[in-house]
Motif scaffolding. Structure first.
Motif, PDB file in Angstrom:
ATOM      1  N   VAL A 158      46.796  28.061  62.125  1.00  0.00           N
ATOM      2  CA  VAL A 158      47.591  29.236  62.477  1.00  0.00           C
ATOM      3  C   VAL A 158      48.578  28.955  63.617  1.00  0.00           C
ATOM      4  N   ASP A 159      48.561  27.729  64.140  1.00  0.00           N
ATOM      5  CA  ASP A 159      49.557  27.361  65.150  1.00  0.00           C
ATOM      6  C   ASP A 159      50.881  27.007  64.470  1.00  0.00           C
ATOM      7  N   ASP A 160      51.915  26.789  65.289  1.00  0.00           N
ATOM      8  CA  ASP A 160      53.231  26.452  64.738  1.00  0.00           C
ATOM      9  C   ASP A 160      53.624  25.010  65.042  1.00  0.00           C
ATOM     10  N   LEU A 161      52.640  24.124  65.160  1.00  0.00           N
ATOM     11  CA  LEU A 161      52.921  22.738  65.529  1.00  0.00           C
ATOM     12  C   LEU A 161      53.700  21.995  64.446  1.00  0.00           C
ATOM     13  N   HIS A 162      53.475  22.328  63.180  1.00  0.00           N
ATOM     14  CA  HIS A 162      54.261  21.687  62.120  1.00  0.00           C
ATOM     15  C   HIS A 162      55.740  22.035  62.263  1.00  0.00           C
ATOM     16  N   GLU A 163      56.039  23.303  62.489  1.00  0.00           N
ATOM     17  CA  GLU A 163      57.436  23.711  62.644  1.00  0.00           C
ATOM     18  C   GLU A 163      58.048  23.062  63.883  1.00  0.00           C
ATOM     19  N   ARG A 164      57.308  23.068  64.970  1.00  0.00           N
ATOM     20  CA  ARG A 164      57.824  22.475  66.206  1.00  0.00           C
ATOM     21  C   ARG A 164      57.944  20.966  66.087  1.00  0.00           C
ATOM     22  N   GLY A 165      57.157  20.366  65.182  1.00  0.00           N
ATOM     23  CA  GLY A 165      57.258  18.935  64.945  1.00  0.00           C
ATOM     24  C   GLY A 165      58.438  18.571  64.062  1.00  0.00           C
ATOM     25  N   GLY A 166      59.064  19.564  63.430  1.00  0.00           N
ATOM     26  CA  GLY A 166      60.272  19.310  62.651  1.00  0.00           C
ATOM     27  C   GLY A 166      60.177  19.576  61.164  1.00  0.00           C
ATOM     28  N   SER A 167      59.010  19.972  60.664  1.00  0.00           N
ATOM     29  CA  SER A 167      58.892  20.264  59.230  1.00  0.00           C
ATOM     30  C   SER A 167      59.627  21.556  58.899  1.00  0.00           C
ATOM     31  N   SER A 168      60.344  21.559  57.767  1.00  0.00           N
ATOM     32  CA  SER A 168      61.200  22.700  57.442  1.00  0.00           C
ATOM     33  C   SER A 168      60.582  23.660  56.430  1.00  0.00           C
ATOM     34  N   GLU A 169      59.617  23.194  55.635  1.00  0.00           N
ATOM     35  CA  GLU A 169      58.948  24.095  54.689  1.00  0.00           C
ATOM     36  C   GLU A 169      57.444  24.063  54.962  1.00  0.00           C
ATOM     37  N   VAL A 170      56.959  25.108  55.598  1.00  0.00           N
ATOM     38  CA  VAL A 170      55.547  25.195  55.974  1.00  0.00           C
ATOM     39  C   VAL A 170      54.975  26.496  55.434  1.00  0.00           C
ATOM     40  N   ILE A 171      53.933  26.394  54.647  1.00  0.00           N
ATOM     41  CA  ILE A 171      53.223  27.555  54.108  1.00  0.00           C
ATOM     42  C   ILE A 171      51.933  27.722  54.898  1.00  0.00           C
ATOM     43  N   HIS A 172      51.781  28.847  55.570  1.00  0.00           N
ATOM     44  CA  HIS A 172      50.593  29.121  56.373  1.00  0.00           C
ATOM     45  C   HIS A 172      49.607  29.953  55.547  1.00  0.00           C
TER      46      HIS A 172
END
Length: 236
Positions: free
Chosen positions: A93-107
């Motif tokens: 539930v964190d946003d580390l993938h987005e902050r790491g640079g991934s552009s398509e993340v499904i939570h």
């Protein structure tokens, strides 16, 4: 080399990838997390029983998540986008993938940085790292609650996630025990004979390891190694 060119990589990530940024996990908690009983603060029954306690727990988690940084595994998955379409499906539930640079993340299980109406799951507010208090109202006038999926609630993004997995040319599982359903069932949606990689120092609860390449490493170690190979089109 596979017969069909690999274009779309789908990644299923779990708590193990966030743990290496310093976030604690259910697996390591023994049923208690920051002094809270998981069943009391991560269930819809717990919310109805004691809203303030649930809000306190997620306020702590939200602050913790805001204070940590993406690790090499998150950044490596983003690097894959230089050569591939990459979909990250995360149980976190964190946003580390987005902050790491991934552009398509499904939570699958929602987002800590969002709050939602107590009554309407489609009324969502981005709150960043701010706490939620009793009396804070959603736009529809109801009490705000964390926009996370609790035990006893449906997983609204699971069908979209299954569609993404079924279209993958390569599937990667990182940092999850595959013990939590329905997320664990996503492994059943892969096309036959595609490349499948499992990165976890433990032994996740797969029905069968046939066809899987299991890298018994931490996410922060294994994902950058695999990413380097994939960017070189080395699938062995």
């Amino acid at each position: 080399m596979p017969n069909k060119p690999i274009e779309h990589i789908v990644v299923l990530s779990g708590a193990g990838i966030s743990a290496e940024s310093g976030l604690s996990t259910f697996r390591d908690s023994g049923g208690l997390w920051e002094g809270f009983d998981i069943n009391e603060v991560a269930s819809i029954e717990g919310w109805y029983r004691n809203r303030e306690k649930v809000l306190d727990f997620y306020n702590i988690r939200r602050k913790q998540a805001a204070d940590v940084e993406p690790n090499p595994a998150h950044k490596a998955l983003a690097d894959l986008e230089k050569e591939y379409q990459v979909t990250v499906i995360t149980q976190n539930v964190d946003d580390l993938h987005e902050r790491g640079g991934s552009s398509e993340v499904i939570h699958l299980h929602g987002k800590l940085r969002e709050a939602r109406s107590e009554d309407d799951p489609d009324v969502i507010v981005d709150i960043g790292d701010k706490p939620i208090s009793i009396g804070d109202e959603a736009p529809d006038g109801t009490q705000l609650r964390p926009n996370v999926v609790w035990f006893g609630e449906p997983v609204p993004m699971i069908s979209i996630a299954a569609e993404r997995v079924s279209s993958a040319d390569l599937f990667m599982v990182v940092g999850t025990s595959l013990a939590v359903y329905p997320a664990a069932g996503l492994t059943d949606y892969t096309k036959p004979d595609i490349k499948k990689y499992l990165i976890d120092p433990g032994t996740p609860e797969l029905f069968s390891f046939d066809g899987w390449n299991h890298m018994k490493e931490s996410a922060a170690s294994g994902v950058p190694k695999l990413t380097k190979k994939l960017l070189n089109r080395d699938y062995e």
